[in-house]
Design an enzyme around this catalytic site. Structure first.
Site, mmCIF file in Angstrom:
data_model
loop_
_atom_site.group_PDB
_atom_site.id
_atom_site.type_symbol
_atom_site.label_atom_id
_atom_site.label_comp_id
_atom_site.label_asym_id
_atom_site.label_seq_id
_atom_site.Cartn_x
_atom_site.Cartn_y
_atom_site.Cartn_z
ATOM 1 N N HIS A 55 0.892 -1.164 0.000
ATOM 2 C CA HIS A 55 0.000 0.000 0.000
ATOM 3 C C HIS A 55 0.929 1.212 0.000
ATOM 4 O O HIS A 55 2.066 1.115 0.465
ATOM 5 C CB HIS A 55 -0.870 0.029 1.268
ATOM 6 C CG HIS A 55 -1.824 -1.119 1.349
ATOM 7 N ND1 HIS A 55 -1.722 -2.110 2.293
ATOM 8 C CD2 HIS A 55 -2.883 -1.437 0.575
ATOM 9 C CE1 HIS A 55 -2.694 -2.992 2.102
ATOM 10 N NE2 HIS A 55 -3.414 -2.607 1.075
ATOM 11 N N ASP A 58 2.492 1.707 3.228
ATOM 12 C CA ASP A 58 3.440 0.690 3.712
ATOM 13 C C ASP A 58 4.861 1.156 3.387
ATOM 14 O O ASP A 58 5.824 0.764 4.033
ATOM 15 C CB ASP A 58 3.237 -0.670 2.997
ATOM 16 C CG ASP A 58 1.938 -1.348 3.410
ATOM 17 O OD1 ASP A 58 1.558 -1.242 4.587
ATOM 18 O OD2 ASP A 58 1.318 -2.005 2.541
ATOM 19 N N GLU A 178 -9.099 -4.947 -8.041
ATOM 20 C CA GLU A 178 -9.244 -6.136 -7.182
ATOM 21 C C GLU A 178 -10.655 -6.070 -6.604
ATOM 22 O O GLU A 178 -10.897 -5.442 -5.578
ATOM 23 C CB GLU A 178 -8.182 -6.117 -6.066
ATOM 24 C CG GLU A 178 -8.309 -7.312 -5.131
ATOM 25 C CD GLU A 178 -7.355 -7.272 -3.938
ATOM 26 O OE1 GLU A 178 -6.412 -6.450 -3.916
ATOM 27 O OE2 GLU A 178 -7.567 -8.075 -3.028
ATOM 28 N N GLU A 214 -8.803 -12.137 -6.404
ATOM 29 C CA GLU A 214 -8.551 -12.763 -5.095
ATOM 30 C C GLU A 214 -9.530 -13.920 -4.943
ATOM 31 O O GLU A 214 -10.747 -13.754 -5.075
ATOM 32 C CB GLU A 214 -8.730 -11.759 -3.950
ATOM 33 C CG GLU A 214 -8.625 -12.458 -2.596
ATOM 34 C CD GLU A 214 -8.307 -11.557 -1.423
ATOM 35 O OE1 GLU A 214 -7.571 -10.567 -1.598
ATOM 36 O OE2 GLU A 214 -8.793 -11.873 -0.325
ATOM 37 N N HIS A 217 -12.573 -13.423 -2.769
ATOM 38 C CA HIS A 217 -13.536 -12.432 -3.275
ATOM 39 C C HIS A 217 -14.471 -13.084 -4.300
ATOM 40 O O HIS A 217 -15.670 -12.790 -4.317
ATOM 41 C CB HIS A 217 -12.814 -11.236 -3.905
ATOM 42 C CG HIS A 217 -11.968 -10.450 -2.930
ATOM 43 N ND1 HIS A 217 -11.242 -9.355 -3.305
ATOM 44 C CD2 HIS A 217 -11.746 -10.608 -1.596
ATOM 45 C CE1 HIS A 217 -10.601 -8.852 -2.250
ATOM 46 N NE2 HIS A 217 -10.889 -9.610 -1.204
ATOM 47 N N ASP A 252 -14.759 -11.995 5.070
ATOM 48 C CA ASP A 252 -13.612 -12.358 4.225
ATOM 49 C C ASP A 252 -12.535 -12.991 5.122
ATOM 50 O O ASP A 252 -11.930 -12.323 5.951
ATOM 51 C CB ASP A 252 -13.104 -11.042 3.593
ATOM 52 C CG ASP A 252 -11.965 -11.242 2.643
ATOM 53 O OD1 ASP A 252 -11.599 -12.396 2.362
ATOM 54 O OD2 ASP A 252 -11.416 -10.227 2.177
ATOM 55 N N ASP A 254 -9.632 -14.920 4.404
ATOM 56 C CA ASP A 254 -8.195 -14.955 4.057
ATOM 57 C C ASP A 254 -7.478 -16.168 4.648
ATOM 58 O O ASP A 254 -6.395 -16.055 5.236
ATOM 59 C CB ASP A 254 -7.491 -13.653 4.516
ATOM 60 C CG ASP A 254 -7.991 -12.422 3.779
ATOM 61 O OD1 ASP A 254 -8.481 -12.555 2.650
ATOM 62 O OD2 ASP A 254 -7.887 -11.318 4.331
HETATM 63 C C1 3MF Z 1 -9.283 -6.851 1.170
HETATM 64 C C2 3MF Z 1 -8.040 -7.099 0.411
HETATM 65 C C3 3MF Z 1 -6.999 -6.031 0.534
HETATM 66 C C4 3MF Z 1 -6.182 -5.878 -0.714
HETATM 67 C C5 3MF Z 1 -5.050 -4.945 -0.523
HETATM 68 C C6 3MF Z 1 -4.232 -4.727 -1.777
HETATM 69 C C7 3MF Z 1 -6.153 -5.458 2.695
HETATM 70 O O1 3MF Z 1 -10.180 -7.863 1.056
HETATM 71 O O2 3MF Z 1 -7.915 -8.125 -0.214
HETATM 72 O O3 3MF Z 1 -6.167 -6.355 1.652
HETATM 73 O O4 3MF Z 1 -5.717 -7.091 -1.175
HETATM 74 O O5 3MF Z 1 -5.526 -3.737 -0.096
HETATM 75 O O6 3MF Z 1 -5.023 -4.375 -2.830
HETATM 76 MG MG MG Z 2 -6.501 -8.988 -1.505
#
Ligand code: 3MF
Ligand code: MG
Length: 348
Positions: A55, A58, A178, A214, A217, A252, A254
């Site tokens: 980001h 970051d 994304e 992703e 997603h 979500d 992850d």
């Molecule tokens: C949220 C995400 C994000 C993005 C990230 C980079 C914080 O569901 O997936 O993670 O991946 O911001 O684009």
């Molecule tokens: Mg992501």
């Protein structure tokens, strides 16, 4: 790590610093010490990642002035070079600042929209200085909690103006959407890759608008991620992936790639291999979180596990007998095809 060649694909791997985290969730505070930046980079290097996803903040605080920003970016570039790593992309983080409470480019307040635009241009400057042309847009708050909160026509217009503004700001950048259908908002304006590509197709430069898929997603949309990936590969639009896993229709999650549904993970790897992913330098990115219960000293295992599962699945993909699959398809014997695939995944 050397490039992994599987089928026509060339796999190199990337990770974001937010994938190592101290375990806070919406219901409770951190449960383990955070790693320092230097420790994170060392962990990523040791696990075998080739690139870092960033980001903008970051890289350095969004409060720095242009001269301070440029100095900080140069220092980060040197750090990456010393580690033998690259920057994969920079994503403007338009969801944590006080000016992005109501969104970035779809916020109702003109001052907040201006902030989003300035901050995004800054993210482009950072990316170019770090040596990447890839800009990721995760439109976190570009949606609504209730439909009446924003005017949808105005929001779509602002969306398309924002894309054109970015494309015009620098003629070399590639924009990767994304897309995610919900969370944090109740409903995102462009919930799927298809929605984003449709808007990109009407932009000033459609060739520079692509997609990062992703896995979770897609699952939140009820779409199999391998189908989403295959569509984007077929259109020449799959410029990045965030591999992970998800247990049903919830927040979500992850989870580690392949940890919930190996067959679904296998299909993603198989599609990436057949589609020749990575030939233009695209990275296999992870977006995974360690379980909250994990102690600090093992709170990077979700990363090494995800990579291991990916590589194990690459081995299985290489064993797939294309003739057998063609035979089952020709005979329309999908039951037999299923038996073949499931037993392959069982190592039989
Ligand atoms: C949220 C995400 C994000 C993005 C990230 C980079 C914080 O569901 O997936 O993670 O991946 O911001 O684009
Ligand atoms: Mg992501």
């Amino acid at each position: 790590m050397p490039v992994m060649k599987v089928g026509k694909a060339q796999f190199r791997f990337s990770v974001g610093p937010w994938n190592l985290h101290p375990g806070a969730d919406p219901f409770g505070p951190p449960v383990r010490e955070d790693f320092s930046w230097a420790q994170k980079m060392e962990i990523f290097k040791q696990i075998g990642f080739d690139a870092i996803q960033f980001h903008d903040d970051d890289v350095c605080s969004a409060e720095l002035n242009p001269a301070e920003t440029s100095k900080a970016v140069k220092a980060m570039k040197k750090q990456l070079k010393d580690l033998g790593m690259e920057a994969e992309f920079v994503a403007p983080r338009l969801w944590e600042h006080g000016n992005t409470v109501d969104g970035g480019w779809t916020a109702n307040d003109a001052k907040c929209r201006k902030y989003a635009i300035d901050r995004s241009k800054r993210a482009v400057d950072i990316a170019l200085e770090l040596g990447t042309k890839r800009i990721v847009l995760w439109p976190a708050r570009e949606g609504t909690y209730i439909r009446e909160a924003k005017d949808p026509f105005e929001s779509y217009k602002r969306y398309s103006e924002y894309l054109n503004m970015l494309l015009e700001y620098d003629s070399s950048i590639l924009i990767m959407g994304e897309m995610k259908p919900n969370e944090p908002t109740d409903a995102a304006y462009l919930p799927t890759p298809g929605h984003f590509l449709a808007m990109g197709a009407q932009s000033k430069d459609p060739k520079r608008v692509g997609i990062l898929i992703e896995s979770a997603h897609s699952m939140l949309l009820g779409i199999d991620p391998s189908d989403d990936m295959a569509l984007c590969l077929a259109l020449g639009k799959l410029w990045g992936v965030h591999l992970n896993d998800q247990d049903g229709l919830k927040y979500d999650q992850d989870k580690s790639f392949g940890a919930v549904n190996i067959r679904r993970a296998f299909n993603q790897v198989w599609v990436l291999a057949r589609g020749g992913f990575g030939q233009k330098g695209e990275y296999v990115g992870l977006d995974v979180k360690a379980m909250r219960t994990q102690k600090q000293d093992g709170s990077m295992k979700h990363l090494s596990n995800s990579l291991q599962f990916f590589k194990d699945l690459c081995e299985i993909v290489q064993k797939v007998d294309g003739d057998k699959i063609a035979e089952f398809r020709n005979a329309r014997d999908y039951e037999e095809l299923e038996r073949y695939i499931v037993r392959l995944l069982m190592g039989k």
